[in-house]
Scaffold this motif. Sequence first.
Motif, PDB file in Angstrom:
ATOM      1  N   ALA A  54       0.829  -1.206   0.000  1.00 36.50           N
ATOM      2  CA  ALA A  54       0.000   0.000   0.000  1.00 36.50           C
ATOM      3  C   ALA A  54       0.860   1.250   0.000  1.00 36.50           C
ATOM      4  CB  ALA A  54      -0.927  -0.007   1.211  1.00 36.50           C
ATOM      5  N   ARG A  55       1.961   1.242   0.762  1.00 35.25           N
ATOM      6  CA  ARG A  55       2.835   2.410   0.818  1.00 35.25           C
ATOM      7  C   ARG A  55       3.495   2.666  -0.535  1.00 35.25           C
ATOM      8  NH1 ARG A  55       7.781   3.897   0.864  1.00 35.25           N
ATOM      9  NH2 ARG A  55       8.670   1.817   0.900  1.00 35.25           N
ATOM     10  N   ARG A  56       4.005   1.620  -1.152  1.00 37.17           N
ATOM     11  CA  ARG A  56       4.690   1.778  -2.440  1.00 37.17           C
ATOM     12  C   ARG A  56       3.729   2.194  -3.553  1.00 37.17           C
ATOM     13  NH1 ARG A  56       9.566  -2.455  -3.236  1.00 37.17           N
ATOM     14  NH2 ARG A  56      10.570  -2.135  -1.209  1.00 37.17           N
ATOM     15  N   ILE A  57       2.546   1.598  -3.567  1.00 39.37           N
ATOM     16  CA  ILE A  57       1.561   1.963  -4.588  1.00 39.37           C
ATOM     17  C   ILE A  57       1.064   3.379  -4.357  1.00 39.37           C
ATOM     18  CG2 ILE A  57      -0.751   1.417  -5.467  1.00 39.37           C
ATOM     19  CD1 ILE A  57      -0.016  -1.561  -5.027  1.00 39.37           C
ATOM     20  N   ALA A  58       0.828   3.755  -3.113  1.00 41.91           N
ATOM     21  CA  ALA A  58       0.404   5.122  -2.801  1.00 41.91           C
ATOM     22  C   ALA A  58       1.478   6.134  -3.194  1.00 41.91           C
ATOM     23  CB  ALA A  58       0.066   5.255  -1.320  1.00 41.91           C
ATOM     24  N   ASP A  59       2.746   5.793  -2.977  1.00 37.58           N
ATOM     25  CA  ASP A  59       3.828   6.683  -3.408  1.00 37.58           C
ATOM     26  C   ASP A  59       3.764   6.926  -4.910  1.00 37.58           C
ATOM     27  OD1 ASP A  59       4.805   6.926  -0.854  1.00 37.58           O
ATOM     28  OD2 ASP A  59       6.493   5.526  -1.149  1.00 37.58           O
ATOM     29  N   GLY A  60       3.542   5.876  -5.673  1.00 39.21           N
ATOM     30  CA  GLY A  60       3.445   6.013  -7.126  1.00 39.21           C
ATOM     31  C   GLY A  60       2.236   6.806  -7.562  1.00 39.21           C
ATOM     32  N   LEU A  61       1.116   6.600  -6.878  1.00 44.33           N
ATOM     33  CA  LEU A  61      -0.103   7.333  -7.234  1.00 44.33           C
ATOM     34  C   LEU A  61      -0.013   8.808  -6.862  1.00 44.33           C
ATOM     35  CD1 LEU A  61      -2.870   4.798  -6.142  1.00 44.33           C
ATOM     36  CD2 LEU A  61      -2.295   5.463  -8.474  1.00 44.33           C
ATOM     37  N   LEU A  62       0.613   9.115  -5.743  1.00 41.56           N
ATOM     38  CA  LEU A  62       0.600  10.486  -5.223  1.00 41.56           C
ATOM     39  C   LEU A  62       1.710  11.382  -5.759  1.00 41.56           C
ATOM     40  CD1 LEU A  62      -0.307   9.755  -1.493  1.00 41.56           C
ATOM     41  CD2 LEU A  62      -1.796  10.573  -3.323  1.00 41.56           C
ATOM     42  N   LEU A  63       2.755  10.814  -6.343  1.00 41.90           N
ATOM     43  CA  LEU A  63       3.886  11.630  -6.774  1.00 41.90           C
ATOM     44  C   LEU A  63       3.476  12.719  -7.756  1.00 41.90           C
ATOM     45  CD1 LEU A  63       6.954  12.135  -6.716  1.00 41.90           C
ATOM     46  CD2 LEU A  63       7.121  10.598  -8.671  1.00 41.90           C
ATOM     47  N   ALA A  94       1.225  11.627 -18.280  1.00 38.92           N
ATOM     48  CA  ALA A  94       1.979  10.466 -18.760  1.00 38.92           C
ATOM     49  C   ALA A  94       3.317  10.912 -19.353  1.00 38.92           C
ATOM     50  CB  ALA A  94       1.162   9.695 -19.794  1.00 38.92           C
ATOM     51  N   LEU A  95       3.314  12.022 -20.083  1.00 32.14           N
ATOM     52  CA  LEU A  95       4.563  12.509 -20.673  1.00 32.14           C
ATOM     53  C   LEU A  95       5.543  12.998 -19.614  1.00 32.14           C
ATOM     54  CD1 LEU A  95       3.210  14.340 -23.842  1.00 32.14           C
ATOM     55  CD2 LEU A  95       4.527  12.225 -23.743  1.00 32.14           C
ATOM     56  N   VAL A  96       5.042  13.664 -18.589  1.00 33.48           N
ATOM     57  CA  VAL A  96       5.922  14.109 -17.495  1.00 33.48           C
ATOM     58  C   VAL A  96       6.507  12.893 -16.780  1.00 33.48           C
ATOM     59  CG1 VAL A  96       5.970  15.252 -15.240  1.00 33.48           C
ATOM     60  CG2 VAL A  96       4.847  16.360 -17.174  1.00 33.48           C
ATOM     61  N   LEU A 118       2.742   4.015 -15.097  1.00 32.10           N
ATOM     62  CA  LEU A 118       1.327   3.640 -14.982  1.00 32.10           C
ATOM     63  C   LEU A 118       0.699   4.214 -13.712  1.00 32.10           C
ATOM     64  CD1 LEU A 118       1.538  -0.097 -16.102  1.00 32.10           C
ATOM     65  CD2 LEU A 118       0.657   1.835 -17.416  1.00 32.10           C
ATOM     66  N   LEU A 119       1.386   4.076 -12.578  1.00 36.69           N
ATOM     67  CA  LEU A 119       0.844   4.582 -11.312  1.00 36.69           C
ATOM     68  C   LEU A 119       0.773   6.104 -11.302  1.00 36.69           C
ATOM     69  CD1 LEU A 119       2.540   2.181  -8.755  1.00 36.69           C
ATOM     70  CD2 LEU A 119       0.112   2.296  -9.337  1.00 36.69           C
ATOM     71  N   ASN A 120       1.815   6.767 -11.811  1.00 39.22           N
ATOM     72  CA  ASN A 120       1.800   8.231 -11.835  1.00 39.22           C
ATOM     73  C   ASN A 120       0.657   8.761 -12.697  1.00 39.22           C
ATOM     74  OD1 ASN A 120       4.115   8.334 -10.244  1.00 39.22           O
ATOM     75  ND2 ASN A 120       5.478   8.529 -11.981  1.00 39.22           N
ATOM     76  N   THR A 121       0.469   8.160 -13.862  1.00 38.83           N
ATOM     77  CA  THR A 121      -0.610   8.599 -14.756  1.00 38.83           C
ATOM     78  C   THR A 121      -1.969   8.323 -14.135  1.00 38.83           C
ATOM     79  OG1 THR A 121       0.826   8.142 -16.642  1.00 38.83           O
ATOM     80  CG2 THR A 121      -1.517   8.393 -17.093  1.00 38.83           C
ATOM     81  N   THR A 122      -2.123   7.191 -13.486  1.00 37.54           N
ATOM     82  CA  THR A 122      -3.382   6.885 -12.803  1.00 37.54           C
ATOM     83  C   THR A 122      -3.650   7.894 -11.694  1.00 37.54           C
ATOM     84  OG1 THR A 122      -3.094   4.545 -13.301  1.00 37.54           O
ATOM     85  CG2 THR A 122      -4.650   5.091 -11.549  1.00 37.54           C
TER      86      THR A 122
END
Length: 173
Positions: A54-63, A94-96, A118-122
């Motif tokens: 959850a921490r790693r996925i949240a990091d990817g989603l929130l960045l 997605a480009l960033v 994928l996580l950042n774009t989501t």
Amino acid sequence: MVVRVAGFLLLLAHLLLVAWLTLRPRDVAWVTAPNLTPLAGIRSDLVLGPAEAARRIADGLLLLAPLGVLLPMADGRLTVSPWASLTRTAAAGALVSLAVELLQTAVPGQVVDVDSVLLNTTGVVLAHLLLVPAARARLRRRSGTARGSSSRRSRRAASQGPTPTIPRVGIAP
């Protein structure tokens, strides 16, 4: 205008923060192989246990999630197609994210991970969907009350009748 300038300044500050967080060299004894298989990194995170995953996925989603709000804010348009706005914001996010991942290839200790893109774009898309439509509706309501007095004046002018026209005069030979 104020929203646009504030959005641009906050966007610039956020991108500088992201660059500082993601493009710093890391002192590590070894570097893992790049992850070019979609969802493989997420699957390996899930093996570590629910809390760490959850921490790693949240990091990817929130960045990059703030981009979902800051990009439309910097654009400053209130009346725009929701789908067009979402598409533009998702593509820019997605480009960033892709640019960050490609820049990380030159940084010692940083590794390319397709799951990060994928996580950042989501995260960008979720932030956009959760906040932007409501914020635009609120700003449209607020600006609509400010325009109400000017639209009453234009309705009053329209009720006075049509504007007289002057017939064209031909040019003499």
